[in-house]
Design a protein around this motif. Sequence first.
Motif, PDB file in Angstrom:
ATOM      1  N   TYR A  27      41.003  37.507  28.542  1.00  0.00           N
ATOM      2  CA  TYR A  27      41.127  38.535  27.498  1.00  0.00           C
ATOM      3  C   TYR A  27      40.232  39.745  27.761  1.00  0.00           C
ATOM      4  O   TYR A  27      40.617  40.889  27.529  1.00  0.00           O
ATOM      5  N   ALA A  28      39.014  39.487  28.248  1.00  0.00           N
ATOM      6  CA  ALA A  28      38.041  40.570  28.380  1.00  0.00           C
ATOM      7  C   ALA A  28      38.282  41.438  29.605  1.00  0.00           C
ATOM      8  O   ALA A  28      38.032  42.650  29.562  1.00  0.00           O
ATOM      9  N   VAL A  29      38.782  40.852  30.698  1.00  0.00           N
ATOM     10  CA  VAL A  29      38.842  41.573  31.967  1.00  0.00           C
ATOM     11  C   VAL A  29      40.240  41.592  32.570  1.00  0.00           C
ATOM     12  O   VAL A  29      40.776  42.656  32.893  1.00  0.00           O
ATOM     13  N   MET A  30      40.848  40.430  32.761  1.00  0.00           N
ATOM     14  CA  MET A  30      42.080  40.368  33.528  1.00  0.00           C
ATOM     15  C   MET A  30      43.272  41.008  32.808  1.00  0.00           C
ATOM     16  O   MET A  30      44.027  41.784  33.415  1.00  0.00           O
ATOM     17  N   GLU A  31      43.472  40.723  31.539  1.00  0.00           N
ATOM     18  CA  GLU A  31      44.605  41.302  30.827  1.00  0.00           C
ATOM     19  C   GLU A  31      44.530  42.821  30.715  1.00  0.00           C
ATOM     20  O   GLU A  31      45.546  43.508  30.904  1.00  0.00           O
ATOM     21  N   PRO A  32      43.363  43.412  30.417  1.00  0.00           N
ATOM     22  CA  PRO A  32      43.302  44.872  30.389  1.00  0.00           C
ATOM     23  C   PRO A  32      43.626  45.531  31.721  1.00  0.00           C
ATOM     24  O   PRO A  32      44.007  46.706  31.757  1.00  0.00           O
ATOM     25  N   LEU A  33      43.472  44.791  32.830  1.00  0.00           N
ATOM     26  CA  LEU A  33      43.785  45.346  34.148  1.00  0.00           C
ATOM     27  C   LEU A  33      45.279  45.425  34.410  1.00  0.00           C
ATOM     28  O   LEU A  33      45.718  46.111  35.341  1.00  0.00           O
ATOM     29  N   CYS A  34      46.073  44.700  33.627  1.00  0.00           N
ATOM     30  CA  CYS A  34      47.515  44.685  33.840  1.00  0.00           C
ATOM     31  C   CYS A  34      48.145  45.902  33.178  1.00  0.00           C
ATOM     32  O   CYS A  34      47.926  46.168  31.990  1.00  0.00           O
ATOM     33  N   GLY A  35      48.951  46.665  33.933  1.00  0.00           N
ATOM     34  CA  GLY A  35      49.618  47.831  33.392  1.00  0.00           C
ATOM     35  C   GLY A  35      48.782  49.080  33.529  1.00  0.00           C
ATOM     36  O   GLY A  35      47.587  49.047  33.809  1.00  0.00           O
ATOM     37  N   GLY A  36      49.393  50.227  33.348  1.00  0.00           N
ATOM     38  CA  GLY A  36      48.694  51.506  33.424  1.00  0.00           C
ATOM     39  C   GLY A  36      48.191  51.787  34.827  1.00  0.00           C
ATOM     40  O   GLY A  36      48.671  51.240  35.820  1.00  0.00           O
ATOM     41  N   THR A  37      47.190  52.631  34.924  1.00  0.00           N
ATOM     42  CA  THR A  37      46.652  53.012  36.240  1.00  0.00           C
ATOM     43  C   THR A  37      45.875  51.887  36.884  1.00  0.00           C
ATOM     44  O   THR A  37      45.617  51.914  38.077  1.00  0.00           O
ATOM     45  N   SER A  38      45.463  50.892  36.083  1.00  0.00           N
ATOM     46  CA  SER A  38      44.705  49.754  36.627  1.00  0.00           C
ATOM     47  C   SER A  38      45.611  48.611  37.050  1.00  0.00           C
ATOM     48  O   SER A  38      45.134  47.552  37.459  1.00  0.00           O
ATOM     49  N   GLY A  39      46.920  48.796  36.957  1.00  0.00           N
ATOM     50  CA  GLY A  39      47.858  47.690  37.083  1.00  0.00           C
ATOM     51  C   GLY A  39      47.907  46.984  38.414  1.00  0.00           C
ATOM     52  O   GLY A  39      48.471  45.900  38.506  1.00  0.00           O
ATOM     53  N   THR A  40      47.371  47.579  39.478  1.00  0.00           N
ATOM     54  CA  THR A  40      47.425  46.904  40.780  1.00  0.00           C
ATOM     55  C   THR A  40      46.119  46.204  41.129  1.00  0.00           C
ATOM     56  O   THR A  40      45.998  45.668  42.226  1.00  0.00           O
ATOM     57  N   HIS A  41      45.164  46.208  40.239  1.00  0.00           N
ATOM     58  CA  HIS A  41      43.852  45.656  40.559  1.00  0.00           C
ATOM     59  C   HIS A  41      43.726  44.167  40.223  1.00  0.00           C
ATOM     60  O   HIS A  41      42.811  43.518  40.708  1.00  0.00           O
ATOM     61  N   ALA A  42      44.632  43.626  39.409  1.00  0.00           N
ATOM     62  CA  ALA A  42      44.668  42.193  39.127  1.00  0.00           C
ATOM     63  C   ALA A  42      45.753  41.574  39.994  1.00  0.00           C
ATOM     64  O   ALA A  42      46.920  41.970  39.934  1.00  0.00           O
ATOM     65  N   VAL A  43      45.370  40.605  40.820  1.00  0.00           N
ATOM     66  CA  VAL A  43      46.275  40.020  41.815  1.00  0.00           C
ATOM     67  C   VAL A  43      46.289  38.511  41.642  1.00  0.00           C
ATOM     68  O   VAL A  43      45.253  37.899  41.350  1.00  0.00           O
ATOM     69  N   VAL A  44      47.468  37.918  41.827  1.00  0.00           N
ATOM     70  CA  VAL A  44      47.584  36.463  41.763  1.00  0.00           C
ATOM     71  C   VAL A  44      47.974  35.936  43.138  1.00  0.00           C
ATOM     72  O   VAL A  44      48.876  36.465  43.795  1.00  0.00           O
ATOM     73  N   VAL A  45      47.279  34.920  43.587  1.00  0.00           N
ATOM     74  CA  VAL A  45      47.595  34.217  44.829  1.00  0.00           C
ATOM     75  C   VAL A  45      48.159  32.849  44.451  1.00  0.00           C
ATOM     76  O   VAL A  45      47.501  32.083  43.729  1.00  0.00           O
ATOM     77  N   PRO A  46      49.386  32.536  44.884  1.00  0.00           N
ATOM     78  CA  PRO A  46      49.963  31.231  44.535  1.00  0.00           C
ATOM     79  C   PRO A  46      49.168  30.080  45.155  1.00  0.00           C
ATOM     80  O   PRO A  46      48.682  30.176  46.278  1.00  0.00           O
ATOM     81  N   LEU A  47      49.070  28.991  44.399  1.00  0.00           N
ATOM     82  CA  LEU A  47      48.366  27.792  44.854  1.00  0.00           C
ATOM     83  C   LEU A  47      49.228  26.575  44.563  1.00  0.00           C
ATOM     84  O   LEU A  47      49.548  26.295  43.402  1.00  0.00           O
ATOM     85  N   ASP A  48      49.613  25.891  45.612  1.00  0.00           N
ATOM     86  CA  ASP A  48      50.401  24.666  45.491  1.00  0.00           C
ATOM     87  C   ASP A  48      49.616  23.561  46.190  1.00  0.00           C
ATOM     88  O   ASP A  48      49.778  23.319  47.379  1.00  0.00           O
ATOM     89  N   ALA A  49      48.718  22.919  45.432  1.00  0.00           N
ATOM     90  CA  ALA A  49      47.763  22.000  46.060  1.00  0.00           C
ATOM     91  C   ALA A  49      47.531  20.746  45.238  1.00  0.00           C
ATOM     92  O   ALA A  49      46.475  20.136  45.321  1.00  0.00           O
TER      93      ALA A  49
END
Length: 512
Positions: free
Chosen positions: A287-309
Amino acid sequence: MILPVIMAGGSGTRLWPLSRGNFPKQFLSLTSDLTMLQQTVLRLKGLRQLPPLFICNEEHRFIAAEQVRQLDLEGAAILLEPVGRNTAPAIALAAFKAMQDVENAAGSEPLLLVLAADHVIQDTQAFHGAIAKAQPLAEAGKLVTFGIVPTHAETGYGYIKRGKAVASSESRVASENSGELRGTAEASGEDQSSDESRVSSHGFVVASFVEKPDADTALQYLGSGEYYWNSGMFMFKPSRYLEVLREFRPDIYAACEQAMTRQAPDMDFIRINQQAFMTCPEDSIDYAVMEPLCGGTSGTHAVVVPLDAGWNDVGGFNALWEVAEKDAFGNAFHGDVIATDTRNTLVHSGDKLVAAVGLDDLVVVNTKDAVLVAHRDRAQEVKAIVNRLKTDNRSEVSFHREVYRPWGKYDSVDMGQRFQVKRITVKPGAKLSVQMHHHRAEHWIVVSGTAKVTNGEQQILLSENQSTYIPIGVVHALENPGKMPLELIEVQSGSYLGEDDIVRFEDRYGRD
């Protein structure tokens, strides 16, 4: 270089009566002989990493320290939170600590690898592969989260929706600065023949974070192939995390910065400014960091790497059954269990024989002071039992009958209106505090080992089958001077037998 930050907080109430307030699931041996905390540390073996930094609260500090000691970790530190304030502030403390260490040692900034201490990851090689993919993205200034490739339509997890693949220029430049990463990727058998293969395998922009869905929505998520379970694991530069935190939650940033200005080493622990941290708001990193990074000019700064482990957060008994080794009938038994005509059942026995006849899809958990019986599909509802225990102010919500202390442990074998019997185990070289009681007398009988006893003005050595009597109001202490554990029986008698009837005069563990 990677700095693992292992979050060892949490109560694990959905695994009651195994997990309790003063001994939650991260400190339990649920899936192997090692505790979940210890498994979290050992699965990092093979990575180029600094000694881990553990985030722990005051109540669990000695348990965490003992389990870390058993792993013979050199240089590991345990940072104590005065109070729980959720993950965003806890990670901020770790980030400030990492930056201070860089400044003091004039070294390079590490990457924080933020992990929970109570998750199961069955495929360590795949886990290391995902870390290798995340590393160049984090080096490039991204805040990376690990999204679990879903295996079914789960309604108990939050989800992450992926967007476009990370831009090739960002991924390629970072990769070229990380020869170690390429070596890891090659060792895992990844195809490095084209930029596009590197891009698709590294990660995706986070489109959005999604709350726990209903069953129909979860099925849609699973079918789309665009959603991952939210693991709560992250990788980023500490400076980058603090920069984003200061932008979106300056109140959390300021409180944590102030809390870290005054640090006090205490045995295995790092204590911070309690008064400053008490002012910190409570919030999660999502809530504090990752969600605000989604969308707008900051939208490419939150990245997800898939993990199948083979990931599982062991959030309840059904999840524990899923990851446990099972017999031919789908049963997972732990402890002394005899069963007939029983299928798809989890039985966990702590100290006595459990006999099961004709059971199907059940959970049976036996501890020294409580028994849980539930249908596997409804085992999550144990949380209602925990709430009832809290309402009734029952000790079973927080304490096992067997309680661990920095010097060893005690087991409350029997008790009545004016007496209590404990079996006490003192580790070699350990000493209980110098103390006295206003309302109870104590009798100590040594079962095995040697006890060094302070009884008023006397100091005596007791060996097997010898005993002493401590009257009410007499200052006393107990120490194990030997190289083997000291076992003794303590019989308390008096008008009040609560643990708060202790006046400490001297304590090597810093307790009041």
